[in-house]
Write an enzyme that holds these catalytic residues in place. Structure first.
Site, PDB file in Angstrom:
ATOM      1  N   GLY A   1       1.017  -2.370   4.661  1.00 61.59           N
ATOM      2  CA  GLY A   1       1.451  -0.916   4.046  1.00 61.59           C
ATOM      3  C   GLY A   1       2.976  -0.459   4.634  1.00 61.59           C
ATOM      4  N   SER A   2       2.482  -0.919   6.463  1.00 64.52           N
ATOM      5  CA  SER A   2       3.909  -0.486   7.246  1.00 64.52           C
ATOM      6  C   SER A   2       4.934  -1.492   7.169  1.00 64.52           C
ATOM      7  CB  SER A   2       3.424   0.076   8.667  1.00 64.52           C
ATOM      8  OG  SER A   2       2.256  -0.530   8.496  1.00 64.52           O
TER       9      SER A   2
ATOM     10  N   ASP B   1      -6.473  -6.564   4.309  1.00 62.69           N
ATOM     11  CA  ASP B   1      -6.101  -5.354   4.017  1.00 62.69           C
ATOM     12  C   ASP B   1      -5.719  -5.149   5.185  1.00 62.69           C
ATOM     13  OD1 ASP B   1      -5.135  -2.825   3.826  1.00 62.69           O
ATOM     14  OD2 ASP B   1      -6.660  -1.991   2.239  1.00 62.69           O
TER      15      ASP B   1
ATOM     16  N   MET C   1     -11.632  -6.615   5.649  1.00 62.49           N
ATOM     17  CA  MET C   1     -10.605  -5.424   6.582  1.00 62.49           C
ATOM     18  C   MET C   1     -10.463  -6.138   7.394  1.00 62.49           C
ATOM     19  SD  MET C   1     -10.068  -2.731   4.806  1.00 62.49           S
ATOM     20  CE  MET C   1      -9.108  -1.888   5.910  1.00 62.49           C
TER      21      MET C   1
ATOM     22  N   SER D   1       1.026  -0.628  -0.321  1.00 62.36           N
ATOM     23  CA  SER D   1       0.187   0.261  -0.092  1.00 62.36           C
ATOM     24  C   SER D   1       1.140   1.048   0.123  1.00 62.36           C
ATOM     25  CB  SER D   1      -0.928   0.006   1.487  1.00 62.36           C
ATOM     26  OG  SER D   1      -1.617   1.219   1.069  1.00 62.36           O
TER      27      SER D   1
ATOM     28  N   MET E   1      -9.499   7.795   0.675  1.00 61.60           N
ATOM     29  CA  MET E   1     -10.479   7.834   1.699  1.00 61.60           C
ATOM     30  C   MET E   1     -10.599  10.150   1.787  1.00 61.60           C
ATOM     31  SD  MET E   1      -7.468   6.962   4.865  1.00 61.60           S
ATOM     32  CE  MET E   1      -6.698   5.340   4.701  1.00 61.60           C
TER      33      MET E   1
ATOM     34  N   HIS F   1      -1.121  -1.144  -3.826  1.00 64.71           N
ATOM     35  CA  HIS F   1      -2.054  -0.543  -3.483  1.00 64.71           C
ATOM     36  C   HIS F   1      -2.705   0.375  -3.655  1.00 64.71           C
ATOM     37  CE1 HIS F   1      -6.599  -2.727  -0.958  1.00 64.71           C
ATOM     38  NE2 HIS F   1      -5.409  -1.235   0.505  1.00 64.71           N
TER      39      HIS F   1
ATOM     40  N   GLY G   1      -3.002   3.280   8.689  1.00 62.25           N
ATOM     41  CA  GLY G   1      -2.014   2.083   8.539  1.00 62.25           C
ATOM     42  C   GLY G   1      -1.154   1.747   9.587  1.00 62.25           C
ATOM     43  N   GLY G   2      -0.362   0.884   9.762  1.00 70.25           N
ATOM     44  CA  GLY G   2      -0.096   0.624  10.903  1.00 70.25           C
ATOM     45  C   GLY G   2      -0.586   0.566  12.177  1.00 70.25           C
TER      46      GLY G   2
ATOM     47  N   HIS H   1      -8.271   1.255  -4.024  1.00 73.52           N
ATOM     48  CA  HIS H   1      -9.412   0.461  -2.445  1.00 73.52           C
ATOM     49  C   HIS H   1     -10.068   1.965  -2.435  1.00 73.52           C
ATOM     50  CE1 HIS H   1      -8.960  -0.714   1.927  1.00 73.52           C
ATOM     51  NE2 HIS H   1     -10.969  -0.085   1.479  1.00 73.52           N
TER      52      HIS H   1
ATOM     53  N   MET I   1     -12.324   4.101   0.018  1.00 75.18           N
ATOM     54  CA  MET I   1     -12.974   4.597   1.296  1.00 75.18           C
ATOM     55  C   MET I   1     -13.384   5.497   1.170  1.00 75.18           C
ATOM     56  SD  MET I   1      -9.983   2.618   3.838  1.00 75.18           S
ATOM     57  CE  MET I   1      -8.705   2.609   1.788  1.00 75.18           C
TER      58      MET I   1
ATOM     59  N   ASP J   1      -5.289   3.382  -1.566  1.00 77.01           N
ATOM     60  CA  ASP J   1      -5.823   3.632  -0.760  1.00 77.01           C
ATOM     61  C   ASP J   1      -6.573   5.679  -0.381  1.00 77.01           C
ATOM     62  OD1 ASP J   1      -5.983   1.469   1.360  1.00 77.01           O
ATOM     63  OD2 ASP J   1      -4.278   2.276   1.706  1.00 77.01           O
TER      64      ASP J   1
HETATM   65  C1  DX5 Z   1      -6.271   1.318   6.377  1.00 78.34           C
HETATM   66  C2  DX5 Z   1      -5.649   0.346   4.325  1.00 78.34           C
HETATM   67  C3  DX5 Z   1      -4.167  -0.179   4.334  1.00 78.34           C
HETATM   68  C4  DX5 Z   1      -3.086   0.369   4.637  1.00 78.34           C
HETATM   69  C5  DX5 Z   1      -2.727  -0.983   5.176  1.00 78.34           C
HETATM   70  O1  DX5 Z   1      -7.600   2.009   5.843  1.00 78.34           O
HETATM   71  O2  DX5 Z   1      -6.788   0.459   3.897  1.00 78.34           O
HETATM   72  O3  DX5 Z   1      -4.618  -0.142   3.145  1.00 78.34           O
HETATM   73  O4  DX5 Z   1      -2.704   1.339   3.890  1.00 78.34           O
HETATM   74  O5  DX5 Z   1      -1.029  -0.582   6.196  1.00 78.34           O
HETATM   75  P1  DX5 Z   1      -0.596  -1.284   7.613  1.00 78.34           P
HETATM   76  O6  DX5 Z   1      -0.116  -2.698   6.221  1.00 78.34           O
HETATM   77  O7  DX5 Z   1      -0.079  -0.744   7.401  1.00 78.34           O
HETATM   78  O8  DX5 Z   1      -1.252  -1.877   8.127  1.00 78.34           O
HETATM   79 ZN    ZN Z   2      -6.690  -0.518   1.533  1.00 79.31          ZN
END
Ligand code: DX5
Ligand code: ZN
Length: 216
Positions: A197-198, A175, A137, A8, A37, A33, A144-145, A66, A68, A35
């Protein structure tokens, strides 16, 4: 089953987005990926079309978007046409789920539905024959994180059974909170695509981390 990892870019360095996208091109990750938002569906704002286009301009990978966002029907076509191979929207955000799926397909992309941790897998059954992917989810969407929510794997198993019962080709993505530490369990539960992501971008060697996830 084939294992795919979709890093991500939410966790990438936006000051060095081209560098990070080129790193992913060299890596064993097959997908990227994206994201998106809106600050309404989730309590955070990430980015929109300009950032997506900056990535697609350089990326050689499958673009996995993705959304959101509330009212996804307003934007799904535009995200498909901006270079997304998959456009995934949230079940909870869509007034007319079938209309979103149809709009994504009409724009030439593959369609995914995502469900939040509190949403039951059973809501997907009416759509499972018409979609290409379900995104489970495993954290609350928005950031993230966060830590992986353990019962997400039960949802994966339930979804896997639903897909088998319908004899469809739909793939499963997960995810949130996945790293090389839990990737093995996640793939074993039946997940095809892991978003990370992280775990990838905070690693000292992101390319090696991707391999660790794939070979977990
Ligand atoms: C959260 C996002 C994820 C996020 C995942 O709302 O949809 O894609 O980046 O990050 P990690 O892998 O750090 O949980
Ligand atoms: Zn995502």
């Amino acid at each position: 089953m084939k294992r795919i990892v979709s890093p991500s870019i939410l966790s990438a360095d936006f000051g060095n987005l081209e560098r990070d996208t080129l790193m992913l091109n060299r890596s064993k990750a097959e997908w990227v990926h994206i994201d998106v938002m809106d600050g309404v569906f989730v309590p955070n704002i990430s980015f929109g079309f300009p950032v997506l286009k900056a990535v697609t301009k350089v990326s050689t990978k499958v673009i996995d978007t993705h959304l959101m966002i509330v009212d996804p029907i307003r934007y799904v076509e535009q995200f498909a046409k901006a270079g997304s191979d998959y456009v995934t929207f949230h079940y909870e955000a869509a007034e007319d789920v079938t209309a979103c799926i149809d709009a994504i397909h009409a724009a030439g992309a593959k369609a995914g539905i995502s469900i939040k941790p509190a949403t039951d897998v059973s809501v997907l059954e009416p759509y499972i024959d018409s979609i290409d992917m379900v995104l489970i989810m495993s954290v609350e969407p928005g950031f993230g994180g966060q830590s992986f929510i353990a019962n997400s794997l039960d949802k994966v198993r339930e979804l896997k059974a639903m897909i088998a019962a319908h004899n469809t080709e739909c793939i499963i993505e997960i995810d949130g909170g996945v790293s090389a530490d839990n990737a093995s369990q996640v793939y074993s539960a039946g997940v095809d695509v892991i978003v990370a992501g992280s775990a990838v971008f905070c690693a000292e060697d992101p390319e090696a981390e991707i391999v660790k996830i794939l070979e977990a």
